[in-house]
Design a protein around this motif. Structure first.
Motif, PDB file in Angstrom:
ATOM      1  N   PRO A 148       0.830  -1.212   0.000  1.00 11.22           N
ATOM      2  CA  PRO A 148       0.000   0.000   0.000  1.00 11.22           C
ATOM      3  C   PRO A 148       0.859   1.255   0.000  1.00 11.22           C
ATOM      4  O   PRO A 148       1.842   1.353   0.728  1.00 11.22           O
ATOM      5  CB  PRO A 148      -0.798  -0.140   1.306  1.00 11.22           C
ATOM      6  CG  PRO A 148      -0.876  -1.618   1.542  1.00 11.22           C
ATOM      7  CD  PRO A 148       0.438  -2.161   1.060  1.00 11.22           C
ATOM      8  N   GLY A 149       0.483   2.197  -0.862  1.00 11.10           N
ATOM      9  CA  GLY A 149       1.237   3.438  -0.977  1.00 11.10           C
ATOM     10  C   GLY A 149       2.354   3.365  -1.996  1.00 11.10           C
ATOM     11  O   GLY A 149       3.067   4.355  -2.196  1.00 11.10           O
ATOM     12  N   ASP A 151       3.967   2.047  -6.019  1.00  9.80           N
ATOM     13  CA  ASP A 151       3.784   2.522  -7.390  1.00  9.80           C
ATOM     14  C   ASP A 151       2.663   1.813  -8.147  1.00  9.80           C
ATOM     15  O   ASP A 151       2.215   2.318  -9.182  1.00  9.80           O
ATOM     16  CB  ASP A 151       5.092   2.355  -8.175  1.00  9.80           C
ATOM     17  CG  ASP A 151       6.221   3.200  -7.611  1.00  9.80           C
ATOM     18  OD1 ASP A 151       5.913   4.254  -7.021  1.00  9.80           O
ATOM     19  OD2 ASP A 151       7.392   2.804  -7.756  1.00  9.80           O
ATOM     20  N   GLU A 154      -3.814   1.429  -7.160  1.00  9.57           N
ATOM     21  CA  GLU A 154      -4.357   1.231  -5.811  1.00  9.57           C
ATOM     22  C   GLU A 154      -5.165  -0.057  -5.700  1.00  9.57           C
ATOM     23  O   GLU A 154      -5.102  -0.748  -4.681  1.00  9.57           O
ATOM     24  CB  GLU A 154      -5.221   2.430  -5.430  1.00  9.57           C
ATOM     25  CG  GLU A 154      -5.704   2.388  -3.988  1.00  9.57           C
ATOM     26  CD  GLU A 154      -6.433   3.660  -3.591  1.00  9.57           C
ATOM     27  OE1 GLU A 154      -7.063   3.666  -2.515  1.00  9.57           O
ATOM     28  OE2 GLU A 154      -6.383   4.640  -4.369  1.00  9.57           O
ATOM     29  N   GLN A 157      -2.819  -2.968  -4.969  1.00 10.82           N
ATOM     30  CA  GLN A 157      -1.928  -2.915  -3.814  1.00 10.82           C
ATOM     31  C   GLN A 157      -2.411  -3.864  -2.722  1.00 10.82           C
ATOM     32  O   GLN A 157      -3.603  -4.063  -2.536  1.00 10.82           O
ATOM     33  CB  GLN A 157      -1.859  -1.484  -3.281  1.00 10.82           C
ATOM     34  CG  GLN A 157      -1.210  -0.510  -4.243  1.00 10.82           C
ATOM     35  CD  GLN A 157      -1.172   0.905  -3.699  1.00 10.82           C
ATOM     36  OE1 GLN A 157      -1.515   1.162  -2.550  1.00 10.82           O
ATOM     37  NE2 GLN A 157      -0.754   1.852  -4.541  1.00 10.82           N
TER      38      GLN A 157
END
Length: 309
Positions: A148-149, A151, A154, A157
């Protein structure tokens, strides 16, 4: 008419248990097996093959066959290749149409958009110079890009623990399998001695590999198919500023059924194709249960060379 009854009748002479299993699969509840004169063996074999094909297709087991194709590039080629600047980079919003017409070769793969992640490892006995050092990217390091967070988009992830669960492997196993390995020699070469990489169908979808950049010549040494695997061996020569040419060997083995490419590139000064073929026989592939896809709307090419990074 060719229906379930006809197919079962055609299978007369097959073992009773197998016949009853087929009867259950075709949902024919009142079929009674009767003894008949056995048909000719070749006729039965042909029918069985047709039955299996029908049953597999009915169950959704029809296998998608991907393909690998290559073509020589020319300056007059249409500008098929593009690059859109990534968000948050100095090139954000920049769109460029790129003509790689002076490059040596383009490889194109007809694969499905979503696929399973593959890893590889080299088994004992591979004919690799023991003095070479190596390093690479493990599957665990690749999974870290999905945190998470990171490249990745979303929606794709996930925490490392979920990546491992999705892949069906432990943390220690993910450190033993690679997606790329780079070997360096102590001979003073400014490029690697050899690079081994595996690209699965999702990574290849919508992507062309460009060889011999920015200008080069390709000589196909071997092109053949062995079972499900397409094999391409090509020598890529790239002119250098000193007037000489850098010569690199590329061995590609593309499994059309599993939709996975094994690429082995080596410096011509240190390796030959028989050695690359022997190394390929010591590469073990592993299909994971990690399913993913990549967005290729921003770039549809990748420079494929024997280089660091």
């Amino acid at each position: 008419m060719v229906d379930g009854w006809f197919l079962l009748d055609a299978m007369d002479g097959i073992h009773e248990e197998q016949l009853m299993l087929t009867k259950d699969f075709l949902n024919l509840s009142d079929y009674t097996h009767q003894t008949r004169r056995s048909p000719r063996k070749v006729w039965v074999t042909a029918l069985i093959a047709a039955i299996l094909a029908l049953l597999l297709a009915a169950c959704g087991y029809a296998v998608y066959r991907a393909t690998m194709a290559h073509r020589e590039l020319h300056p007059e080629d249409e500008k098929d290749y593009f690059f859109d600047g990534d968000e948050g980079t100095p090139n954000e919003g920049l769109h460029m149409d790129l003509n790689f017409g002076t490059c040596a070769m383009a490889l194109h793969f007809d694969t499905e958009e979503t696929g399973h992640l593959y890893g590889f490892r080299m088994t004992e006995g591979a004919p690799v110079d023991s003095s070479w050092s190596c390093g690479g990217t493990t599957l665990k390091e690749l999974f870290a890009t999905y945190l998470p967070g990171g490249d990745q988009p979303e929606e794709q992830q996930r925490p490392l623990e979920q990546c491992l669960r999705d892949a069906g492997m432990t943390a220690s196993e993910s450190e033993e399998w690679y997606c790329s390995l780079t070997f360096s020699s102590n001979t003073g070469l400014l490029r690697p001695a050899m690079c081994v990489e595996v690209l699965d169908g999702a990574k290849l979808h919508g992507l062309d590999l460009i060889l011999g950049w920015p200008e080069g010549k390709a000589t196909v040494i071997k092109e053949e198919t062995q079972g499900d695997v397409q094999i391409l061996e090509t020598l890529i020569e790239v002119p250098m500023k000193n007037g000489e040419a850098e010569r690199n060997l590329f061995l590609f083995r593309f499994d059309t059924k599993r939709q996975v490419l094994l690429s082995i590139a080596g410096a011509d000064e240190l390796l030959d194709f028989p050695t690359l073929e022997a190394i390929a026989e010591h590469i073990e592939l592993r299909e994971t249960d990690f399913v993913y896809s990549l967005d290729r709307s921003g770039q549809n090419w990748s420079i494929w060379s024997l280089a660091y990074g």
